[in-house]
Design a protein around this motif. Sequence first.
Motif, PDB file in Angstrom:
ATOM      1  N   ILE A   1      -3.361  -6.515   1.746  1.00  0.00           N
ATOM      2  CA  ILE A   1      -3.736  -5.105   1.604  1.00  0.00           C
ATOM      3  C   ILE A   1      -2.654  -4.551   0.400  1.00  0.00           C
ATOM      4  CG2 ILE A   1      -3.599  -2.979   2.722  1.00  0.00           C
ATOM      5  CD1 ILE A   1      -4.445  -4.426   5.194  1.00  0.00           C
ATOM      6  N   GLY A   2      -1.572  -4.764   0.514  1.00  0.00           N
ATOM      7  CA  GLY A   2      -0.526  -4.748  -0.426  1.00  0.00           C
ATOM      8  C   GLY A   2      -1.065  -4.832  -1.983  1.00  0.00           C
ATOM      9  N   LEU A   3      -1.238  -6.125  -2.173  1.00  0.00           N
ATOM     10  CA  LEU A   3      -1.645  -6.631  -3.383  1.00  0.00           C
ATOM     11  C   LEU A   3      -2.986  -5.862  -3.674  1.00  0.00           C
ATOM     12  CD1 LEU A   3      -1.345 -10.607  -3.103  1.00  0.00           C
ATOM     13  CD2 LEU A   3      -0.001  -9.073  -4.125  1.00  0.00           C
TER      14      LEU A   3
ATOM     15  N   GLN B   1      -2.022  -2.768  -4.924  1.00  0.00           N
ATOM     16  CA  GLN B   1      -1.209  -2.729  -6.610  1.00  0.00           C
ATOM     17  C   GLN B   1      -2.285  -2.852  -7.514  1.00  0.00           C
ATOM     18  OE1 GLN B   1       2.185  -5.554  -4.527  1.00  0.00           O
ATOM     19  NE2 GLN B   1       2.041  -5.690  -6.807  1.00  0.00           N
ATOM     20  N   MET B   2      -3.408  -3.683  -7.041  1.00  0.00           N
ATOM     21  CA  MET B   2      -4.483  -3.820  -8.138  1.00  0.00           C
ATOM     22  C   MET B   2      -5.059  -2.639  -8.577  1.00  0.00           C
ATOM     23  SD  MET B   2      -7.916  -5.963  -7.679  1.00  0.00           S
ATOM     24  CE  MET B   2      -8.738  -4.758  -6.770  1.00  0.00           C
ATOM     25  N   ILE B   3      -5.443  -1.875  -7.491  1.00  0.00           N
ATOM     26  CA  ILE B   3      -6.028  -0.478  -7.644  1.00  0.00           C
ATOM     27  C   ILE B   3      -4.984   0.406  -8.562  1.00  0.00           C
ATOM     28  CG2 ILE B   3      -6.882   1.584  -6.652  1.00  0.00           C
ATOM     29  CD1 ILE B   3      -8.924  -0.907  -6.627  1.00  0.00           C
ATOM     30  N   LYS B   4      -3.813   0.344  -8.462  1.00  0.00           N
ATOM     31  CA  LYS B   4      -2.935   1.164  -9.307  1.00  0.00           C
ATOM     32  C   LYS B   4      -2.553   0.558 -10.672  1.00  0.00           C
ATOM     33  CE  LYS B   4      -0.427   2.523  -5.355  1.00  0.00           C
ATOM     34  NZ  LYS B   4       0.688   2.541  -4.367  1.00  0.00           N
TER      35      LYS B   4
ATOM     36  N   ALA C   1     -13.325   2.649  -3.314  1.00  0.00           N
ATOM     37  CA  ALA C   1     -12.816   1.296  -3.205  1.00  0.00           C
ATOM     38  C   ALA C   1     -11.699   0.844  -2.382  1.00  0.00           C
ATOM     39  CB  ALA C   1     -12.101   1.099  -4.607  1.00  0.00           C
ATOM     40  N   VAL C   2     -11.042   2.112  -1.755  1.00  0.00           N
ATOM     41  CA  VAL C   2      -9.809   1.828  -0.939  1.00  0.00           C
ATOM     42  C   VAL C   2     -10.279   2.181   0.587  1.00  0.00           C
ATOM     43  CG1 VAL C   2      -8.184   2.167  -2.751  1.00  0.00           C
ATOM     44  CG2 VAL C   2      -8.816   4.190  -1.418  1.00  0.00           C
ATOM     45  N   LEU C   3     -11.393   2.933   0.780  1.00  0.00           N
ATOM     46  CA  LEU C   3     -11.723   3.294   2.233  1.00  0.00           C
ATOM     47  C   LEU C   3     -11.381   2.329   3.193  1.00  0.00           C
ATOM     48  CD1 LEU C   3     -12.813   5.508   4.142  1.00  0.00           C
ATOM     49  CD2 LEU C   3     -14.962   4.694   3.580  1.00  0.00           C
ATOM     50  N   ALA C   4     -12.098   1.069   3.043  1.00  0.00           N
ATOM     51  CA  ALA C   4     -12.055  -0.069   4.043  1.00  0.00           C
ATOM     52  C   ALA C   4     -10.743  -0.510   4.140  1.00  0.00           C
ATOM     53  CB  ALA C   4     -13.081  -1.358   3.631  1.00  0.00           C
ATOM     54  N   TRP C   5      -9.889  -0.677   3.065  1.00  0.00           N
ATOM     55  CA  TRP C   5      -8.517  -1.076   2.902  1.00  0.00           C
ATOM     56  C   TRP C   5      -7.688  -0.251   3.803  1.00  0.00           C
ATOM     57  CZ3 TRP C   5      -7.591  -6.068   0.886  1.00  0.00           C
ATOM     58  CH2 TRP C   5      -8.799  -6.639   0.161  1.00  0.00           C
ATOM     59  N   HIS C   6      -7.741   1.090   3.694  1.00  0.00           N
ATOM     60  CA  HIS C   6      -6.989   2.001   4.312  1.00  0.00           C
ATOM     61  C   HIS C   6      -7.300   1.916   5.771  1.00  0.00           C
ATOM     62  CE1 HIS C   6      -4.363   3.992   1.305  1.00  0.00           C
ATOM     63  NE2 HIS C   6      -5.562   4.302   0.601  1.00  0.00           N
ATOM     64  N   THR C   7      -8.405   1.712   6.112  1.00  0.00           N
ATOM     65  CA  THR C   7      -9.013   1.572   7.478  1.00  0.00           C
ATOM     66  C   THR C   7      -8.380   0.320   7.980  1.00  0.00           C
ATOM     67  OG1 THR C   7     -10.833   2.794   6.866  1.00  0.00           O
ATOM     68  CG2 THR C   7     -11.002   1.577   8.927  1.00  0.00           C
ATOM     69  N   LEU C   8      -8.344  -0.580   7.439  1.00  0.00           N
ATOM     70  CA  LEU C   8      -7.834  -2.070   8.079  1.00  0.00           C
ATOM     71  C   LEU C   8      -6.284  -1.857   8.057  1.00  0.00           C
ATOM     72  CD1 LEU C   8      -8.157  -4.948   8.614  1.00  0.00           C
ATOM     73  CD2 LEU C   8      -7.702  -5.397   6.209  1.00  0.00           C
ATOM     74  N   GLU C   9      -5.785  -1.192   7.211  1.00  0.00           N
ATOM     75  CA  GLU C   9      -4.180  -0.990   7.285  1.00  0.00           C
ATOM     76  C   GLU C   9      -3.815  -0.339   8.425  1.00  0.00           C
ATOM     77  OE1 GLU C   9      -0.962   0.104   4.113  1.00  0.00           O
ATOM     78  OE2 GLU C   9      -2.320   1.504   4.309  1.00  0.00           O
ATOM     79  N   GLU C  10      -4.484   0.748   8.733  1.00  0.00           N
ATOM     80  CA  GLU C  10      -4.258   1.513   9.954  1.00  0.00           C
ATOM     81  C   GLU C  10      -4.690   1.031  11.090  1.00  0.00           C
ATOM     82  OE1 GLU C  10      -5.549   5.891  11.925  1.00  0.00           O
ATOM     83  OE2 GLU C  10      -6.149   5.479   9.672  1.00  0.00           O
ATOM     84  N   VAL C  11      -5.638   0.175  11.272  1.00  0.00           N
ATOM     85  CA  VAL C  11      -6.156  -0.957  12.374  1.00  0.00           C
ATOM     86  C   VAL C  11      -4.757  -1.906  12.579  1.00  0.00           C
ATOM     87  CG1 VAL C  11      -7.386  -2.687  13.253  1.00  0.00           C
ATOM     88  CG2 VAL C  11      -8.353  -0.475  12.168  1.00  0.00           C
ATOM     89  N   LEU C  12      -4.331  -2.576  11.540  1.00  0.00           N
ATOM     90  CA  LEU C  12      -3.256  -3.458  11.670  1.00  0.00           C
ATOM     91  C   LEU C  12      -1.836  -2.971  12.144  1.00  0.00           C
ATOM     92  CD1 LEU C  12      -4.493  -6.002   9.026  1.00  0.00           C
ATOM     93  CD2 LEU C  12      -4.813  -6.109  11.231  1.00  0.00           C
TER      94      LEU C  12
END
Length: 142
Positions: free
Chosen positions: A89-91, A94-97, A127-138
């Motif tokens: 998720i962090g990577l 970083q890619m999106i930035k 592009a980050v919606l699912a990734w932020h959701t995953l981050e919050e779940v984890l």
Amino acid sequence: MNLNELYTQIITENSRSTANRHPVAGATHSLEGVNPSCGDDITLQLRIADGVIQDAGFIGSGCAISQASASLMIDLVKGRKVTDAKRLIGLYFQMIKGKITPQELDELEDAAALQGIAHVPARVKCAVLAWHTLEEVLDKAS
């Protein structure tokens, strides 16, 4: 086929794919993610046991970018340890930035197809919606 065409093909195929678009039987974690600016809406479901994401799926609707991103993310993290998924998720962020090395980009596998979104600010939230959701779940699962 050039790299841009390949990336476009990966995004198109994943936005339409139903492989990861399903409820997860025996899900241990579920969270809705919403992008109020455009209406993208996903519910991410995970089954985590012994620190491993054993299964993952999503339901919802949205633009091709949000749906492809969710599908690519699930392909990348399913079967991995939670700690490894958090690192990925962090990577991805970083890619999106636009701050990722070629070696780190390789670790994102097909999710690297979304790298060009960094140059389209209006689509970054998609592009980050699912990734932020995953981050919050984890974060809640830890």
